[in-house]
Motif scaffolding. Structure first.
Motif, PDB file in Angstrom:
ATOM      1  N   GLN A 103     -12.280  44.198  19.609  1.00  9.25           N
ATOM      2  CA  GLN A 103     -11.727  45.498  19.230  1.00  9.25           C
ATOM      3  C   GLN A 103     -10.233  45.429  18.974  1.00  9.25           C
ATOM      4  OE1 GLN A 103     -13.070  49.234  21.285  1.00  9.25           O
ATOM      5  NE2 GLN A 103     -11.003  49.166  22.137  1.00  9.25           N
ATOM      6  N   ASP A 104      -9.530  44.553  19.695  1.00 12.45           N
ATOM      7  CA  ASP A 104      -8.075  44.447  19.576  1.00 12.45           C
ATOM      8  C   ASP A 104      -7.642  43.185  18.837  1.00 12.45           C
ATOM      9  OD1 ASP A 104      -7.673  46.833  21.088  1.00 12.45           O
ATOM     10  OD2 ASP A 104      -8.113  45.697  22.914  1.00 12.45           O
ATOM     11  N   ARG A 105      -8.487  42.701  17.937  1.00  8.94           N
ATOM     12  CA  ARG A 105      -8.158  41.486  17.177  1.00  8.94           C
ATOM     13  C   ARG A 105      -6.858  41.701  16.396  1.00  8.94           C
ATOM     14  NH1 ARG A 105     -11.732  44.669  15.210  1.00  8.94           N
ATOM     15  NH2 ARG A 105     -11.845  45.186  12.981  1.00  8.94           N
ATOM     16  N   GLN A 106      -6.084  40.633  16.251  1.00 11.13           N
ATOM     17  CA  GLN A 106      -4.777  40.729  15.596  1.00 11.13           C
ATOM     18  C   GLN A 106      -4.799  40.232  14.162  1.00 11.13           C
ATOM     19  OE1 GLN A 106      -2.894  38.170  18.560  1.00 11.13           O
ATOM     20  NE2 GLN A 106      -1.640  39.902  19.205  1.00 11.13           N
ATOM     21  N   GLY A 107      -5.738  39.365  13.835  1.00 10.45           N
ATOM     22  CA  GLY A 107      -5.761  38.784  12.502  1.00 10.45           C
ATOM     23  C   GLY A 107      -6.077  37.305  12.562  1.00 10.45           C
ATOM     24  N   VAL A 108      -5.955  36.656  11.429  1.00  4.17           N
ATOM     25  CA  VAL A 108      -6.382  35.265  11.291  1.00  4.17           C
ATOM     26  C   VAL A 108      -5.214  34.305  11.525  1.00  4.17           C
ATOM     27  CG1 VAL A 108      -5.918  35.010   8.824  1.00  4.17           C
ATOM     28  CG2 VAL A 108      -7.815  33.758   9.848  1.00  4.17           C
ATOM     29  N   LEU A 109      -5.534  33.113  11.966  1.00  6.76           N
ATOM     30  CA  LEU A 109      -4.612  31.980  12.000  1.00  6.76           C
ATOM     31  C   LEU A 109      -5.327  30.779  11.392  1.00  6.76           C
ATOM     32  CD1 LEU A 109      -3.064  32.217  15.591  1.00  6.76           C
ATOM     33  CD2 LEU A 109      -1.881  32.645  13.427  1.00  6.76           C
ATOM     34  N   LEU A 110      -4.570  29.920  10.743  1.00  5.79           N
ATOM     35  CA  LEU A 110      -5.173  28.765  10.094  1.00  5.79           C
ATOM     36  C   LEU A 110      -5.428  27.639  11.083  1.00  5.79           C
ATOM     37  CD1 LEU A 110      -3.126  28.563   6.769  1.00  5.79           C
ATOM     38  CD2 LEU A 110      -5.280  29.746   7.226  1.00  5.79           C
ATOM     39  N   GLY A 111      -6.487  26.889  10.808  1.00  5.62           N
ATOM     40  CA  GLY A 111      -6.781  25.664  11.535  1.00  5.62           C
ATOM     41  C   GLY A 111      -6.965  24.530  10.555  1.00  5.62           C
ATOM     42  N   GLU A 112      -6.759  23.318  11.029  1.00  6.32           N
ATOM     43  CA  GLU A 112      -6.984  22.138  10.195  1.00  6.32           C
ATOM     44  C   GLU A 112      -8.304  21.500  10.609  1.00  6.32           C
ATOM     45  OE1 GLU A 112      -2.457  20.736   9.325  1.00  6.32           O
ATOM     46  OE2 GLU A 112      -3.333  20.037  11.208  1.00  6.32           O
ATOM     47  N   ALA A 113      -9.062  21.028   9.623  1.00  9.28           N
ATOM     48  CA  ALA A 113     -10.332  20.398   9.946  1.00  9.28           C
ATOM     49  C   ALA A 113     -10.868  19.657   8.737  1.00  9.28           C
ATOM     50  CB  ALA A 113     -11.360  21.423  10.428  1.00  9.28           C
ATOM     51  N   ALA A 114     -11.793  18.758   9.009  1.00 14.42           N
ATOM     52  CA  ALA A 114     -12.571  18.094   7.965  1.00 14.42           C
ATOM     53  C   ALA A 114     -13.976  17.894   8.512  1.00 14.42           C
ATOM     54  CB  ALA A 114     -11.946  16.764   7.561  1.00 14.42           C
ATOM     55  N   ALA A 115     -14.924  17.703   7.606  1.00 17.70           N
ATOM     56  CA  ALA A 115     -16.321  17.551   8.003  1.00 17.70           C
ATOM     57  C   ALA A 115     -17.059  16.753   6.935  1.00 17.70           C
ATOM     58  CB  ALA A 115     -16.985  18.916   8.190  1.00 17.70           C
ATOM     59  N   ALA A 116     -18.123  16.067   7.359  1.00 17.63           N
ATOM     60  CA  ALA A 116     -18.996  15.343   6.425  1.00 17.63           C
ATOM     61  C   ALA A 116     -20.417  15.401   6.960  1.00 17.63           C
ATOM     62  CB  ALA A 116     -18.547  13.898   6.254  1.00 17.63           C
ATOM     63  N   VAL A 117     -21.353  15.862   6.113  1.00 13.13           N
ATOM     64  CA  VAL A 117     -22.755  16.017   6.484  1.00 13.13           C
ATOM     65  C   VAL A 117     -23.593  15.224   5.485  1.00 13.13           C
ATOM     66  CG1 VAL A 117     -24.669  17.638   6.758  1.00 13.13           C
ATOM     67  CG2 VAL A 117     -22.359  18.280   7.503  1.00 13.13           C
ATOM     68  N   VAL A 118     -24.364  14.265   5.976  1.00 10.77           N
ATOM     69  CA  VAL A 118     -25.188  13.407   5.118  1.00 10.77           C
ATOM     70  C   VAL A 118     -26.565  14.047   4.966  1.00 10.77           C
ATOM     71  CG1 VAL A 118     -26.171  11.109   4.803  1.00 10.77           C
ATOM     72  CG2 VAL A 118     -23.926  11.367   5.898  1.00 10.77           C
ATOM     73  N   VAL A 119     -26.912  14.423   3.725  1.00 10.96           N
ATOM     74  CA  VAL A 119     -28.158  15.129   3.425  1.00 10.96           C
ATOM     75  C   VAL A 119     -29.106  14.163   2.710  1.00 10.96           C
ATOM     76  CG1 VAL A 119     -29.183  17.121   2.265  1.00 10.96           C
ATOM     77  CG2 VAL A 119     -26.876  17.289   3.252  1.00 10.96           C
ATOM     78  N   VAL A 120     -30.342  14.084   3.202  1.00 11.52           N
ATOM     79  CA  VAL A 120     -31.323  13.110   2.701  1.00 11.52           C
ATOM     80  C   VAL A 120     -32.682  13.785   2.544  1.00 11.52           C
ATOM     81  CG1 VAL A 120     -30.135  11.107   3.697  1.00 11.52           C
ATOM     82  CG2 VAL A 120     -31.815  12.362   5.066  1.00 11.52           C
ATOM     83  N   PRO A 121     -33.614  13.171   1.779  1.00 14.27           N
ATOM     84  CA  PRO A 121     -34.936  13.775   1.600  1.00 14.27           C
ATOM     85  C   PRO A 121     -35.819  13.624   2.832  1.00 14.27           C
ATOM     86  CG  PRO A 121     -34.783  11.699   0.407  1.00 14.27           C
ATOM     87  CD  PRO A 121     -33.417  11.978   0.939  1.00 14.27           C
ATOM     88  N   GLU A 122     -36.967  14.304   2.803  1.00 14.02           N
ATOM     89  CA  GLU A 122     -37.879  14.337   3.946  1.00 14.02           C
ATOM     90  C   GLU A 122     -38.462  12.970   4.280  1.00 14.02           C
ATOM     91  OE1 GLU A 122     -38.870  16.629   6.057  1.00 14.02           O
ATOM     92  OE2 GLU A 122     -38.235  18.552   5.248  1.00 14.02           O
ATOM     93  N   ASP A 123     -38.508  12.048   3.320  1.00 17.26           N
ATOM     94  CA  ASP A 123     -39.081  10.727   3.601  1.00 17.26           C
ATOM     95  C   ASP A 123     -38.045   9.732   4.140  1.00 17.26           C
ATOM     96  OD1 ASP A 123     -37.599  10.326   1.318  1.00 17.26           O
ATOM     97  OD2 ASP A 123     -39.243   9.530   0.101  1.00 17.26           O
ATOM     98  N   TRP A 124     -36.891  10.237   4.503  1.00 11.81           N
ATOM     99  CA  TRP A 124     -35.822   9.400   5.087  1.00 11.81           C
ATOM    100  C   TRP A 124     -36.318   8.738   6.368  1.00 11.81           C
ATOM    101  CZ3 TRP A 124     -31.090   7.413   4.283  1.00 11.81           C
ATOM    102  CH2 TRP A 124     -30.250   7.153   5.373  1.00 11.81           C
ATOM    103  N   THR A 125     -36.018   7.463   6.554  1.00 11.10           N
ATOM    104  CA  THR A 125     -36.498   6.720   7.729  1.00 11.10           C
ATOM    105  C   THR A 125     -35.393   6.406   8.730  1.00 11.10           C
ATOM    106  OG1 THR A 125     -36.212   4.619   6.534  1.00 11.10           O
ATOM    107  CG2 THR A 125     -38.394   5.687   6.441  1.00 11.10           C
ATOM    108  N   GLY A 126     -34.185   6.869   8.464  1.00 13.56           N
ATOM    109  CA  GLY A 126     -33.072   6.611   9.371  1.00 13.56           C
ATOM    110  C   GLY A 126     -32.920   7.715  10.400  1.00 13.56           C
ATOM    111  N   PRO A 127     -31.768   7.806  11.040  1.00  8.50           N
ATOM    112  CA  PRO A 127     -31.526   8.835  12.060  1.00  8.50           C
ATOM    113  C   PRO A 127     -31.548  10.233  11.453  1.00  8.50           C
ATOM    114  CG  PRO A 127     -29.484   7.696  11.497  1.00  8.50           C
ATOM    115  CD  PRO A 127     -30.586   6.935  10.840  1.00  8.50           C
ATOM    116  N   VAL A 128     -31.951  11.223  12.248  1.00 10.47           N
ATOM    117  CA  VAL A 128     -32.033  12.604  11.787  1.00 10.47           C
ATOM    118  C   VAL A 128     -31.414  13.511  12.840  1.00 10.47           C
ATOM    119  CG1 VAL A 128     -33.554  14.512  11.162  1.00 10.47           C
ATOM    120  CG2 VAL A 128     -34.110  12.189  10.416  1.00 10.47           C
ATOM    121  N   ARG A 129     -30.505  14.390  12.410  1.00 11.38           N
ATOM    122  CA  ARG A 129     -29.860  15.355  13.307  1.00 11.38           C
ATOM    123  C   ARG A 129     -30.508  16.737  13.235  1.00 11.38           C
ATOM    124  NH1 ARG A 129     -24.537  14.981  14.529  1.00 11.38           N
ATOM    125  NH2 ARG A 129     -25.008  16.882  15.708  1.00 11.38           N
ATOM    126  N   GLY A 130     -31.088  17.059  12.093  1.00 11.63           N
ATOM    127  CA  GLY A 130     -31.675  18.379  11.925  1.00 11.63           C
ATOM    128  C   GLY A 130     -32.178  18.552  10.511  1.00 11.63           C
TER     129      GLY A 130
END
Length: 373
Positions: free
Chosen positions: A191-218
């Motif tokens: 209710q008493d939010r003041q506004g936004v502040l910036l953050g620094e970040a990076a990300a990488a998500v490896v997307v593969v087909p259903e027949d992938w045989t390696g590790p799976v996160r989700g």
């Protein structure tokens, strides 16, 4: 149809993925004093920085991206010398800090460095294509949606959806003119939010087909998209709702299937009420509704990587059954009454389906549904 996630790596002010999630569960915030010079002139006194080096140094966004991409390639088991992956880089600002550096007397550089092809190919020499998606604060969500499409349609065997952004002086100056007083912390849905502040970040998500045989996160069940063009900056409840409904329709799910929402939650005057109202409309008549958390109170607004930071947190909730509280939330705003925000302490519960929200200026909205593998 759906696609699998073989690896997910992030870097935030709180550390890597495991470190960030552990800090979220403890309710910690990574906010600190702004390290850019002249905070009084910028109108911003705090931020969510990564590392202690010079924040004005150019090309830091690419450096953060390279670190995450390298770790994601390693985690997935891809061979960086031979993997002909497509790499999609979502960003809000690209290498704007380098332009600012040049504008104040810094060296000239080739314009291709505003994109990330050179950085990606240093890590993944065999990368087939590298595409920059500059879609404001939902850029990572759009990159993930396109990655799923490409994998499902057989246009690529592996697509790596990435996001990266660092603070820049011009972006800081813009947010410094929005709030009547300098924001000290991001407080999503408060209710008493003041506004936004910036953050620094990076990300990488490896997307593969259903027949992938390696590790799976989700599994990426679907991403719903909308571009409402309602206003240059203000969000639109109906536009957000269309993206939510589109995600459910594509995935063959209903809102009653969703256990958790990782919300966009910027802590701003307009976004939080609009997102709350859209969620209230989506869950109406669906029982108690999903749990809701948000991470920007802990890591700041990470712009182009925000969606994929949320994705990494959602995957860890799916894996552990632990949902972190909304850091900075004390008193829920009126529009959020009746929604199940996680507050004060983590909640332990099975999470089978998670919804990730990301919204950008101009009404570019992306809502992703993630399932346990």
């Amino acid at each position: 149809m759906s696609a699998l996630i073989a690896a997910s790596v992030i870097s935030t002010c709180l550390g890597d993925g495991p470190q960030t999630f552990a800090a979220l569960l403890r309710g910690e915030s990574g906010a600190g004093l702004l390290r850019h010079s002249g905070p009084e002139r910028l109108g911003v006194h705090a931020g969510y920085h990564i590392g202690g080096d010079d924040p004005d140094r150019p090309f830091r966004a690419g450096e953060l991206l390279a670190g995450c991409l390298r770790a994601a390639v390693r985690e997935s088991g891809l061979d960086p010398r031979t993997a002909r992956a497509v790499v999609l880089v979502g960003t809000g600002l690209r290498e704007l800090s380098a332009v600012e550096h040049w504008a104040t007397g810094g060296p000239v550089f080739p314009d291709r460095r505003l994109h990330f092809g050179d950085v990606v190919r240093q890590v993944l020499p065999a990368a087939r294509d590298v595409v920059t998606i500059s879609n404001a604060c939902s850029a990572g969500g759009h990159a993930l949606a396109l990655a799923q499409d490409m994998v499902e349609l057989g246009e690529a065997d592996v697509v790596i959806a990435c996001g990266t952004d660092t603070m820049t002086r011009s972006m800081l100056a813009m947010i410094g003119r929005v709030a009547p007083v300098p924001t000290t912390r991001v407080r999503p849905f408060d209710q008493d939010r003041q506004g936004v502040l910036l953050g620094e970040a990076a990300a990488a998500v490896v997307v593969v087909p259903e027949d992938w045989t390696g590790p799976v996160r989700g599994r990426v069940a679907a991403t719903g998209l909308s571009c409402d063009a309602h206003h240059e900056t203000a969000p639109d409840i109906e536009g957000i709702g269309r993206a939510i409904r589109n995600a459910y329709e594509r995935a063959g799910h209903t809102v009653s299937d969703v256990d958790l929402v990782v919300a966009h939650g910027t802590g701003t005057a307009l976004n939080d009420p609009a997102e709350s109202e859209a969620l209230r409309k989506a869950v109406a008549g669906a029982g108690p509704g999903p749990l809701i958390t948000a991470v920007k109170g802990a890591v700041g607004h990470t712009s182009g990587s925000a969606a994929l930071v949320n994705v990494d947190v959602a995957l860890r909730c799916l894996d552990t059954g632990a949902v972190p509280p909304v850091v900075g939330l004390r008193t829920v705003l009126p529009e959020g009454h009746g929604l199940r925000f996680v507050r004060d302490r983590p909640v332990r519960t099975p999470v089978r389906l998670a919804q990730v929200n990301s919204f950008g200026f101009g009404g570019v909205n992306a809502v992703t549904l993630l399932e346990a593998a």
